[in-house]
Design a protein around this motif. Structure first.
Motif, PDB file in Angstrom:
ATOM      1  N   ASP A  34       6.094  -2.165   2.052  1.00 64.62           N
ATOM      2  CA  ASP A  34       5.340  -2.611   0.868  1.00 64.62           C
ATOM      3  C   ASP A  34       4.333  -1.546   0.437  1.00 64.62           C
ATOM      4  OD1 ASP A  34       6.743  -4.950   0.978  1.00 64.62           O
ATOM      5  OD2 ASP A  34       5.141  -6.134   1.888  1.00 64.62           O
TER       6      ASP A  34
ATOM      7  N   CYS B 147      -3.942 -17.184   3.277  1.00 62.42           N
ATOM      8  CA  CYS B 147      -2.690 -16.867   3.978  1.00 62.42           C
ATOM      9  C   CYS B 147      -2.852 -17.035   5.488  1.00 62.42           C
ATOM     10  CB  CYS B 147      -2.246 -15.444   3.665  1.00 62.42           C
ATOM     11  SG  CYS B 147      -2.180 -15.050   1.896  1.00 62.42           S
TER      12      CYS B 147
ATOM     13  N   LEU C 129       5.045  -4.359   6.123  1.00 62.34           N
ATOM     14  CA  LEU C 129       3.818  -3.863   5.482  1.00 62.34           C
ATOM     15  C   LEU C 129       3.946  -2.385   5.128  1.00 62.34           C
ATOM     16  CD1 LEU C 129       0.826  -5.530   7.393  1.00 62.34           C
ATOM     17  CD2 LEU C 129       1.538  -5.890   5.031  1.00 62.34           C
TER      18      LEU C 129
ATOM     19  N   VAL D 102      -1.775  -6.322  -0.166  1.00 60.64           N
ATOM     20  CA  VAL D 102      -1.084  -6.647  -1.400  1.00 60.64           C
ATOM     21  C   VAL D 102      -1.222  -5.483  -2.368  1.00 60.64           C
ATOM     22  CG1 VAL D 102      -1.087  -8.176  -3.415  1.00 60.64           C
ATOM     23  CG2 VAL D 102      -1.383  -9.141  -1.132  1.00 60.64           C
TER      24      VAL D 102
ATOM     25  N   ARG E 157      -1.887 -12.894  -6.958  1.00 62.59           N
ATOM     26  CA  ARG E 157      -0.732 -12.420  -6.205  1.00 62.59           C
ATOM     27  C   ARG E 157      -0.425 -13.390  -5.073  1.00 62.59           C
ATOM     28  NH1 ARG E 157       1.866  -8.791  -9.026  1.00 62.59           N
ATOM     29  NH2 ARG E 157       2.532  -7.545  -7.236  1.00 62.59           N
TER      30      ARG E 157
ATOM     31  N   CYS F  25       4.236   0.395  -3.102  1.00 60.88           N
ATOM     32  CA  CYS F  25       3.020   0.283  -3.913  1.00 60.88           C
ATOM     33  C   CYS F  25       2.457   1.653  -4.271  1.00 60.88           C
ATOM     34  CB  CYS F  25       1.978  -0.548  -3.171  1.00 60.88           C
ATOM     35  SG  CYS F  25       0.473  -0.833  -4.125  1.00 60.88           S
TER      36      CYS F  25
ATOM     37  N   CYS G 125       0.828 -14.686  -1.403  1.00 58.44           N
ATOM     38  CA  CYS G 125       0.657 -14.149  -0.058  1.00 58.44           C
ATOM     39  C   CYS G 125       1.868 -13.290   0.297  1.00 58.44           C
ATOM     40  CB  CYS G 125       0.524 -15.281   0.961  1.00 58.44           C
ATOM     41  SG  CYS G 125      -1.050 -16.184   0.849  1.00 58.44           S
ATOM     42  N   PRO G 126       1.659 -12.188   1.006  1.00 54.37           N
ATOM     43  CA  PRO G 126       2.780 -11.293   1.334  1.00 54.37           C
ATOM     44  C   PRO G 126       3.893 -12.025   2.068  1.00 54.37           C
ATOM     45  CG  PRO G 126       0.672 -10.294   1.894  1.00 54.37           C
ATOM     46  CD  PRO G 126       0.380 -11.706   1.522  1.00 54.37           C
TER      47      PRO G 126
ATOM     48  N   TYR H 230      -8.136 -13.468   2.279  1.00 48.14           N
ATOM     49  CA  TYR H 230      -6.784 -13.517   2.846  1.00 48.14           C
ATOM     50  C   TYR H 230      -6.695 -14.459   4.050  1.00 48.14           C
ATOM     51  CZ  TYR H 230      -5.285  -9.547  -0.013  1.00 48.14           C
ATOM     52  OH  TYR H 230      -4.943  -8.732  -1.078  1.00 48.14           O
TER      53      TYR H 230
ATOM     54  N   TRP I  39      -3.486  -0.310  -3.619  1.00 43.35           N
ATOM     55  CA  TRP I  39      -2.980  -0.962  -2.392  1.00 43.35           C
ATOM     56  C   TRP I  39      -4.171  -1.263  -1.496  1.00 43.35           C
ATOM     57  CZ3 TRP I  39       0.816  -3.383   0.002  1.00 43.35           C
ATOM     58  CH2 TRP I  39       0.850  -3.424   1.388  1.00 43.35           C
TER      59      TRP I  39
END
Length: 415
Positions: free
Chosen positions: A36, A112, A33, A63, A76, A40, A78-79, A108, A59
Motif C-alpha cells: 500500500d 479500526c 502495508l 492510509v 477513508r 501511495c 480502514c485498511p 485509528y 502516506w
C-alpha cells in the motif's frame, strides 16, 4: 509473536496442503502495508505538482490520502489488512485546512480496533498447539531411534522389508529433528523479524525442512510400492530393486529440492524462502508431493482390491489363509498413516478450516512417526520373537538357567 512462530511452522511443514501458498497473518499485515505504501508513494509522485491549492496527497503509514481542496473533508475506509484479524467496516476522516491535513478522526485505534480478547484467545490456542506438537515430535523421535537400532542390530531382522522400514523411520527422525532445528534457527530471539529474515542459516534450515518432508512422503510411497509387489509376487527384490527404492526415496526429492533452490536463488531470493505466496516455483516441491499422495492413495486402494480377491474363500489356499489374513489386518491398520487425510485436504480451498488443519497436521501429524514405529517394529511378530530370544540368551548367560515364564510363547500379532 507466538502466533507467528506457530503459523510459520504450519506454512513450512505441511507441504501438500493448498494452504501452503498463503502467508501467516502478521507477515501478510506487514507486506500488505508495504505494498500500500509503494502504491501511495507512486500516486503522490504523480499528483503532487498538479495542484498548488489545498492539501497534497500523502502516506501516513496506514492510509493513503488523495488531493483535497481547503475545507474539504475526506473519509477513508480502514485498511484491508485489518480484516485479517477482524471484519472491520469503520472509516477515518481528515479535514483539509489552510495549514494542511488535520489529525485523523476518530483515531485509528478507535475506528479500526482489533479486540484484545480475540488475540489472546488465538495466542492461547497456538501455545497449546506448540506444546502438543513439541511433545509429539520429541516422543516420536525417541521411539523411532530405538526402533532403528533394533532393526539394525539384530541380524535376523535384516531383510528388504525392514530395510525399507528403517529408511522410513529415518525420514520421520529427520522430519522431527528439522522442526527443532528450524525453531532454534528462526525463533531463537523474540526480537527477530521473521517476515524479513534472510540469512544463510535461515534458508538452510528451511531447505532441510522441505527435503525431510519430501523424502518422508516418497518413502511412504516406497512402502506402498513394496506392499503391492509382495501381493502381486511379480517383483524380484534384488539389490538393484533396493537401489531403485533408495533412489526414489532419497534421490528424487534431492533433484526437486535442487531445482527449487536454483529457482529461488536466481528468481525469488527474498526473505527466508519460507514465504511462497503466488510463487510459480513452489510447485517444484508441492507438485511431486501431491502426485506422490495421489499415487499412494491409488496403490492402497489396489492393495484392498488384491486382498479382497486373495481372501475369497473359493480361491484361497488353506496354507496361505493365515498369511493373507495377517497381511490384511496390518494393511488396514496402516492405511490411515499413509496420506489418506492429505487426499481430503488437497482439494479444499485455502481458507477452509485452518484451525482443523492445525490440529490434524501439527498435533496428530507429530505423533505419526510414533504410530509407524509401534506398528512396523514393536508390534511386529518377528521383532518380538527376536527380542524374546535375545532376552532368553542374556538370562541364560547371566543366571545359567531359563525361567519357565521366559519360555512362554509370544502373543500373536497382525504383523
Amino acid at each position: 509473536m507466538l502466533f507467528l512462530r506457530t503459523t510459520c511452522i504450519f506454512v513450512i511443514f505441511i507441504l501438500p496442503l493448498s494452504a501452503l501458498s498463503t502467508l501467516h497473518p502478521e507477515c501478510e499485515y506487514i507486506f500488505q502495508l508495504a505494498r500500500d505504501e509503494q502504491h501511495c508513494l507512486q500516486y503522490v509522485a504523480e499528483h503532487t505538482n498538479k495542484s498548488n491549492n489545498g492539501c497534497v496527497p500523502m502516506w501516513d503509514a496506514v492510509v493513503c490520502w488523495p488531493n483535497a481542496v481547503t475545507g474539504e473533508t475526506i473519509y477513508r475506509a480502514c485498511p484491508a489488512v485489518f480484516s485479517l484479524f477482524k471484519n472491520i467496516t469503520g472509516s477515518v476522516g481528515r479535514n483539509c485546512t489552510s495549514g494542511g491535513w488535520s489529525k485523523p478522526f476518530p483515531p485509528y485505534h478507535i475506528a479500526c480496533t482489533v479486540e484484545d480478547d480475540l488475540l489472546e484467545t488465538e495466542q492461547s490456542y497456538f501455545a497449546t498447539v506448540k506444546i502438543i506438537y513439541t511433545i509429539g515430535y520429541s516422543v516420536s523421535l525417541a521411539v523411532l531411534v530405538v526402533a532403528v537400532l533394533i532393526l539394525m542390530l539384530f541380524r535376523k531382522l535384516h531383510c528388504a522389508r525392514n530395510y525399507i522400514h528403517i529408511q522410513l523411520f529415518i525420514t520421520f527422525i529427520l522430519k522431527a529433528a528439522s522442526v527443532f532445528i528450524k525453531d532454534a534457527t528462526l525463533f531463537s530471539s523474540e526480537d527477530t523479524n521473521h517476515c524479513t529474515l534472510s540469512t544463510f542459516a535461515c534458508k538452510a534450515s528451511v531447505i532441510f525442512c522441505h527435503y525431510c518432508v519430501m523424502a518422508n512422503f516418497f518413502w511412504l510411497l516406497v512402502e506402498a510400492l513394496y506392499l503391492n509387489s509382495l501381493l502381486l509376487s511379480s517383483l524380484y527384490h534384488s539389490c538393484c530393486c533396493m537401489w531403485g527404492f533408495s533412489l526414489l526415496g532419497w534421490g528424487v526429492p534431492f533433484i526437486f529440492i535442487s531445482l527449487w533452490i536454483g529457482s529461488r536463488m536466481y528468481f525469488e531470493d527474498t526473505e527466508c524462502w519460507d514465504i511462497n505466496e503466488e510463487s510459480q516455483f513452489w510447485w517444484i516441491i508441492k507438485g511431486p508431493i501431491v502426485v506422490s499422495i495421489a499415487v499412494n492413495f491409488m496403490l492402497f486402494m489396489n492393495i484392498i482390491r488384491i486382498l479382497n480377491q486373495k481372501l475369497n474363500p473359493r480361491l484361497i489356499q488353506f496354507n496361505n489363509s493365515s498369511q493373507y489374513r495377517r497381511l490384511t489386518k496390518s494393511t488396514l491398520l496402516l492405511l490411515p498413516l499413509f496420506g489418506t487425510h492429505y487426499m481430503f485436504f488437497n482439494f479444499l480451498p485455502d481458507y477452509f478450516s485452518v484451525n482443523l488443519r492445525f490440529c490434524i497436521e501439527l498435533c496428530l501429524g507429530s505423533f505419526q512417526g510414533l504410530l509407524v514405529a509401534i506398528l512396523y517394529c514393536f508390534l511386529n511378530q518377528e521383532v518380538q520373537k527376536e527380542m524374546h530370544m535375545q532376552w532368553l540368551r542374556w538370562h541364560e548367560r547371566s543366571y545359567g538357567v531359563v525361567s519357565p515364564a521366559a519360555k512362554c510363547s509370544q502373543m500373536d500379532t497382525p504383523f
